[in-house]
Design a protein around this motif. Structure first.
Motif: not given
Length: 998
Positions: A644, A682, A823, A827, A855, A858, A860, A863
């Motif tokens: 990521d 992502s 990631r 999760d 998240r 990075h 993301l 997410y």
């Protein structure tokens, strides 16, 4: 144009005898010559002028409208130099017409106005597509050969006679799934089979597929040839092919089966056992000897048919030579090929001279030749006679052409056979060489005859060596294209795949040096059409011809093996490791770089950092060599995506993708585009991700490589699921799913993709089952990174199905930390937080905020929305309904804005208030969390909300402005600032700003 125009008329469908009697009466009243024919019940009229025929068609149409069944009348017109071929062609045109249509060919419509252009169509006579026009105005599509998927060959000459045989074969194919046409070479098996298939095409809605086996030398090539003809995915063996055909209703025509008869029999038996609605029409010199096989021995042409064929191929009438022509037809036993060869002689010999020549030739072959059938003796006499009529130079060229497999170009013929254009043209004129779209070939029977003459002359080895030398020269000249334009390389090399196979076989057996050079040069050929197992067979043979060789050639062979084995046998032979050692020994940095990328792939599953270090060294060694550099960067892109590190990833993706696509390196390009699409998904650009996923699939599909295409389809399906296009995702995966279920094919990532589809469909048990194999704690992948990628999804499905998933999630955390998968770690933490909400809300808050932090840090963004929804669940459980609604509303708005679907187990209450942006919602979530074990003074003692207030205050915002920005009252802002001053030991904003700067 000159010649004659023919009009034909009939009713569409089954009309009564009185209806045809009325039609005959109407036709008799028309001008024009009414032909009397015994083989048809509908009228055919001949006119000297096209305009007269068109006027007659209009008159017939008007008259028919006044009688019963007149609306079913169809009319066709065609203009040609002579009557017989014009009649045959107009009846083919009539066969594709619908009720009420009057059709014209382009030759008839010259200068005619008021006609509708219906486009280009193929008639059932297998000629080239031609333009069809219509005098009437109807809307139904023509009943042409194009209505059914097919690849039936184009025939450049008309089909003459055989009407009785065609009718009988139509009946035979209705009652048998396997019909084999047998007979000697040249007896017309191929043409009769193709014509019958064309006339019956509509019986098979999934297509009629022609497969020429004449160039096959091994039974293992049959599934590849069949899959290539139909356009299906292929891999070694027939299991994948049979799986794709299991539910199809199609006719497969296998032409020229005799040289691999046992292999064809085994393949057809497997086909009929596993594919209940596939029919096979085969041509062979001998039966397949299978149960249920209907054997149809192709008879000679009837005398009248043989005469018609001779005259049509001769292109002229010989009224004074009727007796000689009758003699020719009888003595050639009515075999079509011999008649065509004889007809080709009329440019230089009269029919009487041709008949006399046959007299001499047959005299030599009246003896009983052991092992040669009578009809083969007759054919040999005809070909031998044609061969003897050639000049010495023509004979030499003709017999040398036998070394070509499949087809060849004029340049290849010149290089191998010392062809002079004039001699070669005469061979084409004499029907000994077939011209097909810029390439040439010998009919198989003629090629066998030529090969026998070549052996008699003692020239076989020398000519095969020249054949090898030529194709080696072509391949080595084309090799630089592999670095700059692989599509151009493919266009130059792949049409001669059969010749390269023949050259490799000869080289590896008789000339190892050249054979090894050719094997090294052709390495990428085996990445096309799923021929990898065949390719590594050749490459392994080449390597083992000189096992102790330490040359650059050996290194290139090892590289070729490693690149091909990457998808078909990655762990069977350490070609990459051996090649790297040899390239290092040779000091070849470019080859070292390429090998490093391949060795890194081997380390990838268990040691990311080692794989990265290898590719970093590969990039360094590659220098300015773009292909070597891209090979390493492609794997670096995969690693950066898993880590990521998207800011570092994007520049590499952009550069690598452009270079790979430009150079035609479709396999790696598809991988890079797949990685790019996942990165976009992502980081909050799902719609662009779908576009990149489609590009990845488009890059992979021309390779027809099962693994590349399967991976690209799986990625695109995943993206479609996340963007709410669940039905499209299922449709995309259905062909691969069918292969897995019926053919046992191992589809890359199938469990992961189908598990995701099942989860988003609310089929939670199915989702767990799909992913069970790849996530098993004692499975072969248990200690790789692969289970970590799936475990959070498995856990989500188990939780949605009412089961505990804590153990799965803890395992995911361990693996994600081991391989540094942010990631996946987020999760897993997010789901663990959800699990803890009810019983341990404080722990849940810690876990959920850890996931959120990962998240956010990075990038993301997609997410982060999941985090907001999880924190909304936590707030709802803590009776903070307003906070829950605000976070849930922000998440829902973000999903809508980005085009993301909502998972089936994420039902959350929302509010009608204006939605926060994602960044605002993140700030709000952090602000509402409160203090968790912080010190009582200093910067570390500030809560997230207090830190935000400080940041805005230092920027110069007033209390009301801060309150508006952070969704709080000015009094609350004042309270927060008071707490800040106390914790930091300052008295006002000025001191606060000074302390902040210091």
């Amino acid at each position: 144009m000159g010649g004659v125009t023919v009009l034909a008329a009939s009713y569409a469908g089954a009309a009564s005898a009185p209806a045809y009697a009325r039609l005959a009466g109407l036709a008799a009243e028309l001008p024009g010559e009414l032909l009397v024919r015994r083989d048809a019940g509908w009228p055919v009229l001949v006119y000297d002028e096209a305009a007269e025929a068109i006027a007659a068609a209009a008159e017939l149409r008007e008259a028919a409208s006044l009688v019963p069944a007149g609306e079913l009348l169809r009319i066709a017109l065609h203009t040609a130099p002579t009557t017989a071929p014009a009649v045959r062609h107009v009846e083919q045109l009539l066969a594709i017409a619908n009720p009420g249509q009057t059709l014209l060919t382009a030759t008839t419509a010259v200068g005619v106005t008021g006609v509708a252009d219906l486009g280009v169509h193929r008639l059932h006579d297998l000629g080239s597509p031609e333009r069809i026009l219509e005098l009437t105005e109807t809307s139904e599509p023509l009943r042409s050969l194009d209505r059914v998927p097919n690849n039936l060959p184009v025939m450049f000459t008309s089909f003459v006679g055989r009407q009785t045989q065609v009718a009988a074969l139509r009946t035979q194919l209705s009652g048998s799934r396997l019909v084999t046409l047998t007979g000697p070479g040249g007896s017309g098996k191929t043409r009769l089979a193709a014509q019958t298939a064309a006339l019956l095409a509509e019986r098979w809605p999934d297509g009629v597929w022609w497969v020429d086996l004449s160039a096959m030398t091994e039974a293992g090539q049959i599934p590849e040839a069949v899959a290539g003809a139909i356009g299906l995915l292929v891999e070694s063996g027939d299991r994948l092919l049979l799986g794709q055909l299991r539910t199809k209703r199609a006719l497969i025509c296998l032409d020229n089966c005799e040289q691999i008869i046992d292999g064809v029999a085994e393949f057809v038996l497997a086909l009929h056992t596993g594919c209940p609605e596939i029919s096979v029409l085969a041509t062979s010199r001998e039966p397949l000897d299978l149960p249920g096989e209907a054997i149809w021995r192709v008879p000679a042409l009837a005398p009248s048919e043989a005469r018609a064929l001779f005259l049509e191929r001769a292109g002229m009438e010989f009224p004074e030579s009727d007796e000689a022509i009758r003699s020719i037809c009888l003595r050639l036993d009515g075999i079509p090929l011999t008649l065509e060869l004889a007809a080709a002689r009329v440019r230089t010999l009269t029919p009487s001279q041709i008949a006399a020549g046959l007299d001499d030739r047959f005299g030599l072959l009246t003896k009983n030749v052991r092992g040669v059938a009578a009809r083969q003796q007759t054919l040999a006499a005809s070909i031998g006679w044609s061969y003897d009529l050639l000049s010495s130079d023509e004979r030499q060229v003709f017999r040398k052409l036998a070394v070509f497999a499949g087809g060849f170009t004029l340049a290849a013929a010149a290089a191998v056979c010392d062809v002079v254009l004039e001699d070669f043209a005469r061979l084409v004129d004499k029907s000994l060489v077939v011209a097909e779209g810029g390439r040439y070939r010998l009919l198989e029977t003629i090629r066998e005859y030529a090969a026998a003459r070549l052996a008699e002359a003692g020239e076989t080895d020398a000519t095969r060596s020249r054949h090898l030398e030529h194709y080696l020269t072509v391949a080595e000249a084309a090799e630089p294209l592999l670095d700059v334009d692989r599509e151009a390389w493919r266009a130059r090399i792949e049409p001669d795949r059969e010749n390269y196979r023949a050259a490799l076989e000869h080289g590896l057996s008789a000339n190892p040096d050249r054979g090894r050079r050719l094997a090294a040069t052709l390495r990428w050929l085996w990445n096309l059409q799923a021929t990898g197992n065949e390719g590594i067979g050749y490459l392994r043979r080449a390597i083992e011809l000189a096992p102790d060789d330490r040359s650059l050639l050996q290194a290139r062979l090892l590289y070729g093996y490693a690149t091909v084995a990457d998808t078909v046998d990655p762990f069977g032979y350490d070609a990459a490791g051996r090649g790297l050692a040899l390239a290092t020994e040779l000091g070849d940095d470019r080859l070292r770089s390429l090998f490093l990328a391949l060795v890194a792939v081997g380390e990838f599953f268990t040691d990311f950092q080692k794989a990265w270090d290898l590719t970093a060294e590969g990039v360094r060694l590659a220098g300015d060599n773009e292909p070597a550099r891209n090979a390493n960067i492609a794997l670096q892109c995969v690693l950066l995506s898993l880590w990521d590190r998207h800011d570092e990833l994007r520049p590499l993706l952009d550069r690598a993708a452009d270079g790979l696509i430009t150079s035609g390196e479709r396999g790696i390009a598809s991988t890079v585009l797949t990685v790019w699409s996942e990165s976009l998904m992502s980081t909050g650009e799902p719609l662009k991700a779908v576009e990149l996923g489609e590009r990845a699939l488009a890059a992979a599909e021309p390779l027809a490589d099962f693994h590349r295409v399967g991976t690209a389809r799986g990625q695109l399906a995943t993206l479609l699921v996340r963007t709410g296009r669940l039905d499209e995702a299922r449709s995309l995966m259905q062909p691969l799913l069918d292969l897995a279920e019926t053919a046992g094919a191992v589809v890359p990532n199938l469990g992961q993709v189908m598990g995701l589809i099942s989860y988003w469909s609310g089929e939670y048990d199915a989702a767990v089952e799909w992913m069970a194999r790849d996530t098993a704690a004692d499975g072969p992948l248990a200690e790789t990174f692969v289970p970590a990628m799936l475990l959070p999804s498995v856990a989500a499905a188990r939780r949605a199905g009412g089961h505990d998933a804590s153990e799965l999630l803890e395992r995911a955390v361990v693996l994600a930390r081991r391989y540094n998968l942010p990631r996946i770690l987020a999760d897993a933490l997010d789901q663990l937080g959800r699990v803890a909400i009810t019983e341990q809300p404080e722990k849940a808050a810690d876990l959920l905020h850890q996931a959120l932090t990962i998240r956010v840090e990075h990038g993301l963004r997609t997410y982060v929305i999941d985090s907001l929804e999880s924190l909304a669940l936590l707030a709802n459980h803590a009776n903070r309904a307003a906070d829950a609604a605000r976070l849930a509303t922000a998440a829902a708005a973000a999903r809508t804005a980005l085009g993301l679907a909502t998972p089936p187990d994420h039902p959350l209450p929302t509010s009608d208030d204006p939605a926060l942006s994602v960044d605002e919602a993140v700030a709000y979530a952090r602000r509402t969390r409160g203090a968790r074990g912080r010190p009582s003074s200093g910067w570390a003692s500030l809560t997230p909300t207090e830190q935000q207030v400080v940041a805005l205050a230092v920027e110069g915002l007033s209390n009301p402005e801060i309150g508006e920005r952070l969704f709080m009252s000015r009094g609350t802002v004042k309270t927060h600032l008071a707490h800040v001053y106390a914790k930091l030991g300052v008295s006002n904003r000025t001191e606060l700003a000074s302390l902040k700067r210091s």
